[in-house]
Design a protein around this motif. Structure first.
Motif, short mmCIF file in Angstrom:
data_model
loop_
_atom_site.label_atom_id
_atom_site.label_comp_id
_atom_site.label_asym_id
_atom_site.label_seq_id
_atom_site.Cartn_x
_atom_site.Cartn_y
_atom_site.Cartn_z
N SER A 382 0.82 -1.21 0.00
CA SER A 382 0.00 0.00 0.00
C SER A 382 0.85 1.27 0.00
O SER A 382 0.47 2.26 -0.61
CB SER A 382 -0.95 0.01 1.19
N LEU A 384 3.69 1.82 -1.39
CA LEU A 384 4.42 2.08 -2.63
C LEU A 384 3.70 3.08 -3.51
O LEU A 384 4.33 3.83 -4.26
CB LEU A 384 4.61 0.78 -3.42
N ALA A 385 2.38 3.08 -3.40
CA ALA A 385 1.59 3.91 -4.31
C ALA A 385 1.81 5.39 -4.07
O ALA A 385 1.74 6.19 -4.99
CB ALA A 385 0.11 3.57 -4.18
N THR A 386 2.08 5.75 -2.82
CA THR A 386 2.22 7.18 -2.52
C THR A 386 3.68 7.60 -2.40
O THR A 386 3.97 8.79 -2.27
CB THR A 386 1.50 7.52 -1.20
N ALA A 387 4.59 6.64 -2.44
CA ALA A 387 6.01 6.99 -2.28
C ALA A 387 6.53 7.69 -3.52
O ALA A 387 6.24 7.27 -4.64
CB ALA A 387 6.82 5.74 -2.00
#
Lengths: 429, 429
Positions: A382, A384-387
């Motif tokens: 989860s 990874l999507a905002t990193a």
């Protein structure tokens, strides 16, 4: 059988991979398809820009000498002897107290050395003759874009290996590149391994998970500038696996497998490498996540064995595969761009190995701040999507506190680093 | 005829354009084509992640209670009753002093509450029975990734309108999006105007220049997330121009013309707008470059009349067209991302209007610094290639000095701003 593995430092691992870096062949693409590619030759100006003295404004071209006496009390009048639009050439020589109506982009007529902006002129007619008057004087050179003042013929404007952005597209068009020499996109093969993997279209089953790494990597491969070739999932039969890998190697420049690199009894990769006579460059790195990242080479061709954990796979790709892709594209800064940032939250867990923490990097009054994105187990998909960055925390016995200066690697950046690793180690000394 | 034009502030101009913002329709694309698009629905977790308690490591699953007495003096031995790979389920209940060999990603067998990493175990055989021994105790929960600890079923992971990056691809795959709902890419038409324009393939001629704006904008349009439709060059005949524009409007969502918006006598755009009954929203903005940027609307459809000067065209696109494209893609931060930066060089020229200076933005120890990229005439095409930011200098009687804090708009950024304009004005007060 469980093999002994010797962890090596990250920088050493990157070095070993980069020994196999290669450059892709060149190809010509139409200008309309050049955006987002990497240019394979330096762009050299084949002519001055502007190619002729030209007017940057709409107005009147005159001789400065004729304006010398002009004032609000004593306006000077000019006979309008012609007009000239962009794309046309005024053939006559302009004489004393003569003016030529000139449009933006048009060449300055012979004899003139000033363009008076339209707003500063007053026009009128007398006996079917047009006149223009001005109320001030102008120095020679006012409102003239001189030949070569933007770019001089022969100048190198863009070095080879640069990313083609909109501004580069403008240069290519200006200098007549109807066809653009770019590096061929390297082809990166992806094979997923793992009996637990379901494809996204399959319903969930007990003990199984959907294959997310292959799709994640397709996007990473595209973002890095390469083409993807997806070969599906390896079977549970070793001989079929070997065939599968052999076949894939013939169709790609670089092959990535995801999963199958840990020390589990069912992980076939070591056996596959052995069977195809690939030399293992390393199979353990002193880093988290991704410590079991394995890289092998066979006849100069790289095989990346990335972890099956999404975060470890993600990091392994960005550290090891991305620079190979960017180097193939001729880029001189193939590694993730490294900058210093303020750590935006405590990261107290000490760890013996260098840790790459996926993070959200943002600015506070222009200062780069990086905050770990949520939950940080290496399986966590989860966050990874905002990193948009990886915080690099060198191993050691202590944790890291909010407010410290830390190295970050920027994920969405087009620019890259030449070699980020030495600096990172130094920055913590 | 030269019309009178009333300049309006930049923010007001953007407001007027955004009144016509629209949202594109949704479409389904295969997951393999979703990277780089904008998602048209929130991504909701259709199951817990992990979907079951699972092992993050290779090792042995045991009951913590059985490890209680283990020490280096008194290792505890376990009977190895089975093994379980990722993707399989161990059906038995594990009992006292029993261990199951477990691979990374495999579900924790019933009865077990600890996974001992392989490195911490010693294995041996006696009478054809496998055994494993450990030299320390483990707390319940050690090395178990619990069901739902990464993501809980029903959680919204990504809001609609977000850019699909590699991490989002992983989420889409995990939650079974074989087909992904994305916003249709808006189609942006481009028409070049100007008798001076040659296409890149044509040889130079006196007074003429190559058409660079159309190709530059193709890349800007793609970068913003839309599709390009290039309609070539307008003719010198007004009636043909009107037909040309009418036809283009039927094939695109938004139409951009470049050139033909200054006050020159040969600029047909005002006449075209009138002929097709388009309402001019504004035709002058208190900014440099790009003051003559004109925007019109006809039956809700936007027509952008950008300047023929490359820099003015570039800036006009990024300020006015980009937010329309990003809004169409459902994005909530459609404008260029605005940050504060330290001005890296003097910019002493005072100017009455807000100035957008193309710049190279970089970090110095994590601090954003922006330096004007070279020569800054609005015609200068060379500095666009290296610019990755626009420095915003509000109009006023003074210049700006190195070291001052200035607003910048980042050009290569995926993130964007919701509304950068209020802040920019405030930041200089």
């Amino acid at each position: 059988m469980v093999e002994k593995r010797q962890p090596i430092p990250v920088a050493e691992a990157v070095h070993r991979v980069m020994d196999y870096a290669f450059q892709a062949k060149k190809e010509l693409v139409p200008l309309t398809h050049a955006h987002g590619r990497f240019i394979a030759e330096a762009i050299r100006a084949d002519h001055d820009v502007p190619a002729f003295d030209r007017s940057p404004y709409d107005g009147y071209a005159i001789r400065s000498i004729d304006s010398r006496e002009a004032s609000s009390q004593q306006p000077v009048r000019f006979q309008v002897v012609g007009e000239i639009g962009a794309g046309y050439v005024y053939d006559e020589v302009v004489g004393e107290r003569q003016a030529v109506r000139i449009m933006t982009g048009a060449p300055i007529p012979q004899g003139c050395d000033v363009v008076v902006m339209l707003e500063l002129t007053y026009t009128f007619e007398e006996n079917d003759q047009k006149y223009m008057s001005i109320k001030r004087s102008f120095e020679a050179g006012t409102n003239i874009s001189y030949k070569g003042e933007d770019v001089q013929q022969g100048a190198i404007l863009i070095e080879r290996g640069q990313y083609i952005n909109p501004g580069v597209m403008a240069l290519l068009a200006t200098f007549g590149y109807e066809q653009v020499p770019v590096y061929r996109r390297p082809v990166i093969g992806v094979i997923a391994t793992g009996s637990e993997l379901l494809e996204p279209g399959e319903p969930l089953q007990p003990g199984k998970i959907r294959n997310s790494n292959a799709y994640m990597m397709m996007a990473q491969i595209e973002r890095a500038g390469a083409e993807v070739k997806y070969f599906g999932k390896l079977s549970d039969d070793l001989n079929l696996c070997i065939e599968h890998v052999e076949k894939a190697l013939q169709e790609v420049d670089v092959l990535i497998t995801t999963g199958g690199v840990s020390v589990g009894d069912y992980d076939y990769l070591p056996a596959i490498y052995e069977a195809i006579d690939a030399k293992v460059l390393f199979n353990k790195i002193a880093m988290r996540p991704g410590s079991v990242t394995t890289v092998a080479a066979r006849r100069g061709q790289l095989l990346f064995g990335l972890s099956g954990n999404p975060s470890a796979c993600y990091v392994g790709f960005e550290l090891f595969v991305r620079p190979i892709i960017r180097t193939a594209c001729g880029n001189q800064k193939p590694h993730l761009r490294r900058e210093q940032a303020i750590l935006g939250a405590d990261f107290t867990k000490p760890n013996p190995f260098t840790r790459f923490v996926r993070a959200s990097a943002y600015y506070e009054k222009g200062q780069l701040v990086a905050v770990p994105s949520g939950f940080d187990k290496s399986s966590a998909v989860s966050s990874l999507a905002t990193a948009n960055a990886l915080i690099v925390l060198p191993g050691g016995s202590r944790g890291y506190e909010k407010g410290m200066s830390v190295a970050v690697l920027l994920l969405e950046d087009k620019q890259g680093s030449e070699w980020p690793w030495d600096k990172i180690e130094k920055s913590y000394r």
